[in-house]
Enzyme design. Structure first.
Site, mmCIF file in Angstrom:
data_model
loop_
_atom_site.group_PDB
_atom_site.id
_atom_site.type_symbol
_atom_site.label_atom_id
_atom_site.label_comp_id
_atom_site.label_asym_id
_atom_site.label_seq_id
_atom_site.Cartn_x
_atom_site.Cartn_y
_atom_site.Cartn_z
ATOM 1 N NE ARG A 32 83.476 33.694 9.209
ATOM 2 C CZ ARG A 32 83.535 33.502 7.888
ATOM 3 N NH1 ARG A 32 82.451 33.469 7.182
ATOM 4 N NH2 ARG A 32 84.689 33.307 7.292
ATOM 5 N NE ARG A 36 84.326 36.693 6.320
ATOM 6 C CZ ARG A 36 83.055 36.807 5.960
ATOM 7 N NH1 ARG A 36 82.300 37.704 6.515
ATOM 8 N NH2 ARG A 36 82.551 36.021 5.042
ATOM 9 N NE ARG A 45 95.001 30.969 6.445
ATOM 10 C CZ ARG A 45 93.947 31.114 5.649
ATOM 11 N NH1 ARG A 45 92.836 31.626 6.108
ATOM 12 N NH2 ARG A 45 93.994 30.739 4.385
ATOM 13 C CG ASP A 81 84.739 26.855 7.008
ATOM 14 O OD1 ASP A 81 84.535 28.085 6.975
ATOM 15 O OD2 ASP A 81 84.118 26.058 6.279
ATOM 16 C CE1 TYR A 156 79.358 26.946 0.686
ATOM 17 C CE2 TYR A 156 78.325 26.525 2.805
ATOM 18 C CZ TYR A 156 78.851 27.416 1.888
ATOM 19 O OH TYR A 156 78.863 28.751 2.157
HETATM 20 O O1 1CP Z 1 85.217 34.402 13.250
HETATM 21 C C1 1CP Z 1 85.517 33.579 12.379
HETATM 22 O O2 1CP Z 1 85.773 33.837 11.205
HETATM 23 C C2 1CP Z 1 85.622 32.194 12.973
HETATM 24 C C3 1CP Z 1 85.786 31.116 12.067
HETATM 25 C C4 1CP Z 1 84.784 30.833 10.971
HETATM 26 C C5 1CP Z 1 83.414 30.580 11.063
HETATM 27 C C6 1CP Z 1 82.521 30.729 12.277
HETATM 28 C C7 1CP Z 1 85.167 30.630 9.631
HETATM 29 C C8 1CP Z 1 86.531 30.818 9.096
HETATM 30 N N1 1CP Z 1 84.075 30.165 8.950
HETATM 31 C C9 1CP Z 1 82.982 30.154 9.797
HETATM 32 C C10 1CP Z 1 81.642 29.678 9.504
HETATM 33 C C11 1CP Z 1 81.217 29.557 8.096
HETATM 34 N N2 1CP Z 1 81.894 29.077 7.020
HETATM 35 C C12 1CP Z 1 79.894 29.811 7.681
HETATM 36 C C13 1CP Z 1 78.796 30.236 8.624
HETATM 37 C C14 1CP Z 1 78.907 31.663 8.984
HETATM 38 C C15 1CP Z 1 78.547 32.639 7.917
HETATM 39 O O3 1CP Z 1 77.414 32.554 7.425
HETATM 40 O O4 1CP Z 1 79.393 33.493 7.623
HETATM 41 C C16 1CP Z 1 79.811 29.548 6.315
HETATM 42 C C17 1CP Z 1 78.596 29.702 5.430
HETATM 43 C C18 1CP Z 1 81.077 29.081 5.892
HETATM 44 C C19 1CP Z 1 81.457 28.624 4.548
HETATM 45 C C20 1CP Z 1 82.624 29.374 4.063
HETATM 46 N N3 1CP Z 1 83.902 29.117 4.442
HETATM 47 C C21 1CP Z 1 82.629 30.499 3.227
HETATM 48 C C22 1CP Z 1 81.407 31.162 2.596
HETATM 49 C C23 1CP Z 1 81.302 30.811 1.139
HETATM 50 C C24 1CP Z 1 79.950 31.209 0.548
HETATM 51 O O5 1CP Z 1 79.120 30.310 0.336
HETATM 52 O O6 1CP Z 1 79.738 32.416 0.316
HETATM 53 C C25 1CP Z 1 83.958 30.907 3.093
HETATM 54 C C26 1CP Z 1 84.502 32.061 2.281
HETATM 55 C C27 1CP Z 1 84.749 30.009 3.874
HETATM 56 C C28 1CP Z 1 86.215 30.061 4.105
HETATM 57 C C29 1CP Z 1 86.583 30.648 5.410
HETATM 58 N N4 1CP Z 1 86.098 30.243 6.630
HETATM 59 C C30 1CP Z 1 86.713 30.972 7.634
HETATM 60 C C31 1CP Z 1 87.640 31.872 6.999
HETATM 61 C C32 1CP Z 1 88.528 32.829 7.729
HETATM 62 C C33 1CP Z 1 87.543 31.654 5.612
HETATM 63 C C34 1CP Z 1 88.341 32.330 4.525
HETATM 64 C C35 1CP Z 1 89.564 31.528 4.304
HETATM 65 C C36 1CP Z 1 90.348 31.829 3.093
HETATM 66 O O7 1CP Z 1 89.773 32.156 2.050
HETATM 67 O O8 1CP Z 1 91.558 31.706 3.213
#
Ligand code: 1CP
Length: 349
Positions: A32, A36, A45, A81, A156
Site C-alpha cells: 500500500r 493512502r 485523487r 484494487d 467481500y
Molecule cells: O499501494 C497501494 O495502495 C496499491 C494499490 C492497492 C492495493 C494493493 C489498493 C488501492 N488496494 C490494494 C489491495 C487491497 N484492497 C487489499 C489487500 C491489501 C491489504 O490487506 O491492505 C484489500 C483487503 C483491499 C480492499 C479494500 N479496498 C479496502 C479495505 C477494506 C477493509 O475491509 O478494511 C479499502 C479501504 C479499499 C479501497 C482502496 N484500495 C486502494 C485505495 C487507495 C483505496 C482507498 C480508496 C478510497 O477510499 O478512495
C-alpha cells in the site's frame, strides 16, 4: 520489451531476492505504498472515485510512480484494487471512501455464484495499457502486479462489504461446502485471468493478497482454501514471474501456505522472520515484516526495529524487506523515505 531493459530487470535486487540469489542490498518496497499516505496522491485523487481512477491509465501510472520517485523503493506496486476484476466481469460493487468495497447484491446462492464468469483480457484493457506504460516509465524498476486471494474476495462478496469476523463467509464454507468450492473455483479463474493480464503486459512479479485468510484454522485452510491457492500459483508457473503469497494473522498458517506453490511468502509482524523461515520451510524467500504502526513512533525506534527485521531476515534464503501489512494512512512519508535509505545502507553486501 527490449533486451537491455529485460536484463536490468532480471538483475534487479528485488527479483534476485525473490529467486533466492545473492543481492547487492536487501530490496525494499511497502504494501500500500501507492495511495493512502502521500499528499501528492490525495491531490491527484480529489473528486475522482476510486474505481474511476483504477480504470484511467494516466492516473494509474502517475499514482504507481509517486512512491517510487519519493522513496526510491526497489519495486513498484500497481495501483488498482482487489475488487477491480470483480467489477470488470459485472459484479455490482463500488469502493466507498472511508469504508472499502461494498457489494450491491451479496453473493449467497448458486445462481449468484454461477453468474461469476472468467475474466478475459478484453475486460480490463486499461490494465494492459497502464502496465505497458509503467514498464517503460519505471525503466528497470520491477513492477508488481497483484490480485486478492480467494478467501478474501469471497469474504467481500458474501458479506457485502468489510467484515470483522467473516461470519457469513465461514457459514457458507462450513455449511455449504459444494457452493463454497464452486465460488472458490470461479474466483480462482477470475484471479488467474487478472494476474495473467498483468504479467503478460510486463509486470515482473505478482502478489496474491489473501489478507483476511488468517481467520481460518490450519486444517480448514487445507480443506477449503489450499486447493484453490494451489491452482492459482500453478496456473502462473509458465509465466516465469516470482509469485508472492501474503495474508495477515497467518502465523499458524505459514506451514500450509508454504505448500501452496508461491516463491515468496509474506509474513505479518506477529512472527519474527527467523521463526517464520522455519515454519514456511525450505525453498522460499520471505517478505516482511516491520509492524506498520512502528512508523508512527520516533525515528530511533523505527531504526532499531528495522535493524532487527534485517538481522532475522538473514536466516531466510531470500529476504524482501517490507511492512507486516499496508502503510497506515497517518504515516509520515519522511519516515518511509528514511527507512528505505536505512535498509539500503545497512544491508549492503
Ligand atoms: O499501494 C497501494 O495502495 C496499491 C494499490 C492497492 C492495493 C494493493 C489498493 C488501492 N488496494 C490494494 C489491495 C487491497 N484492497 C487489499 C489487500 C491489501 C491489504 O490487506 O491492505 C484489500 C483487503 C483491499 C480492499 C479494500 N479496498 C479496502 C479495505 C477494506 C477493509 O475491509 O478494511 C479499502 C479501504 C479499499 C479501497 C482502496 N484500495 C486502494 C485505495 C487507495 C483505496 C482507498 C480508496 C478510497 O477510499 O478512495
Amino acid at each position: 520489451m527490449n533486451p537491455q531493459l529485460a536484463d536490468s530487470l532480471a538483475d534487479s535486487a528485488f527479483l534476485r531476492a525473490c529467486r533466492r540469489e545473492p543481492v547487492p542490498h536487501t530490496p525494499v518496497w511497502y504494501m500500500r505504498q501507492a495511495g493512502r499516505s502521500l499528499p501528492e496522491y490525495r491531490r491527484l485523487r480529489e473528486g475522482i472515485p476510486m474505481l474511476t481512477a483504477c480504470a484511467t491509465p494516466d492516473l494509474v501510472v502517475e499514482i504507481t510512480m509517486q512512491p517510487v520517485r519519493r522513496y526510491g523503493t526497489d519495486a513498484a506496486i500497481f495501483f488498482s484494487d482487489i475488487v477491480v476484476p470483480l467489477k470488470a466481469i459485472g459484479v455490482d460493487l463500488d469502493i466507498k471512501p472511508g469504508v472499502g468495497p461494498v457489494v450491491g447484491s451479496p453473493i449467497r446462492d448458486h445462481a449468484a455464484v454461477a453468474a461469476l464468469r472468467p475474466l478475459e483480457p478484453t475486460d480490463v484493457p486499461y490494465v494492459t495499457e497502464a502496465v505497458q506504460a509503467l514498464v517503460k516509465e519505471l525503466d528497470g524498476t520491477p513492477l508488481i502486479g497483484f490480485a486478492g486471494g480467494p478467501f478474501t474476495l469471497a469474504s467481500y462478496l458474501i458479506e457485502g462489504g468489510p467484515s470483522k469476523n467473516h461470519d457469513r463467509t465461514k457459514a457458507m464454507m462450513y455449511g455449504e461446502p459444494d457452493l463454497w468450492h464452486e465460488l472458490m473455483e470461479r474466483l480462482t479463474a477470475i484471479t488467474l485471468g487478472f494476474l495473467r493480464v498483468q504479467a503478460t503486459a510486463g509486470a515482473s512479479a505478482v502478489q496474491l493478497f489473501d489478507s483476511w485468510v488468517g481467520a481460518v484454522a490450519p486444517a480448514d485452510y487445507r480443506t477449503y482454501v489450499l486447493p484453490h491457492t494451489r491452482a492459482i500459483f500453478a496456473g502462473l508457473a509458465d509465466l516465469g514471474v516470482p509469485r508472492i503469497h501474503f495474508g495477515v494473522g497467518t502465523g499458524e498458517l505459514l506451514g500450509v501456505m508454504g505448500e501452496a506453490g508461491a516463491d515468496v511468502v509474506g509474513v505479518d509482524w506477529r512472527v519474527p522472520l527467523d521463526e517464520a523461515a522455519l515454519r514456511v520451510g525450505a525453498g522460499k524467500a520471505l517478505q516482511g515484516n516491520l509492524d506498520p504502526a512502528i512508523l508512527l513512533a520516533p525515528w530511533e525506534v523505527v531504526g532499531e526495529r528495522a535493524r532487527d527485521v534485517l538481522e532475522r531476515g538473514r536466516v531466510a534464503e531470500g529476504h524482501v524487506f517490507n511492512l507486516g501489512h499496508g502503510v497506515l494512512p497517518s504515516t509520515d512519508p519522511d519516515q518511509l523515505a528514511r527507512l528505505t535509505d536505512l535498509v539500503h545502507e545497512i544491508s549492503v553486501r
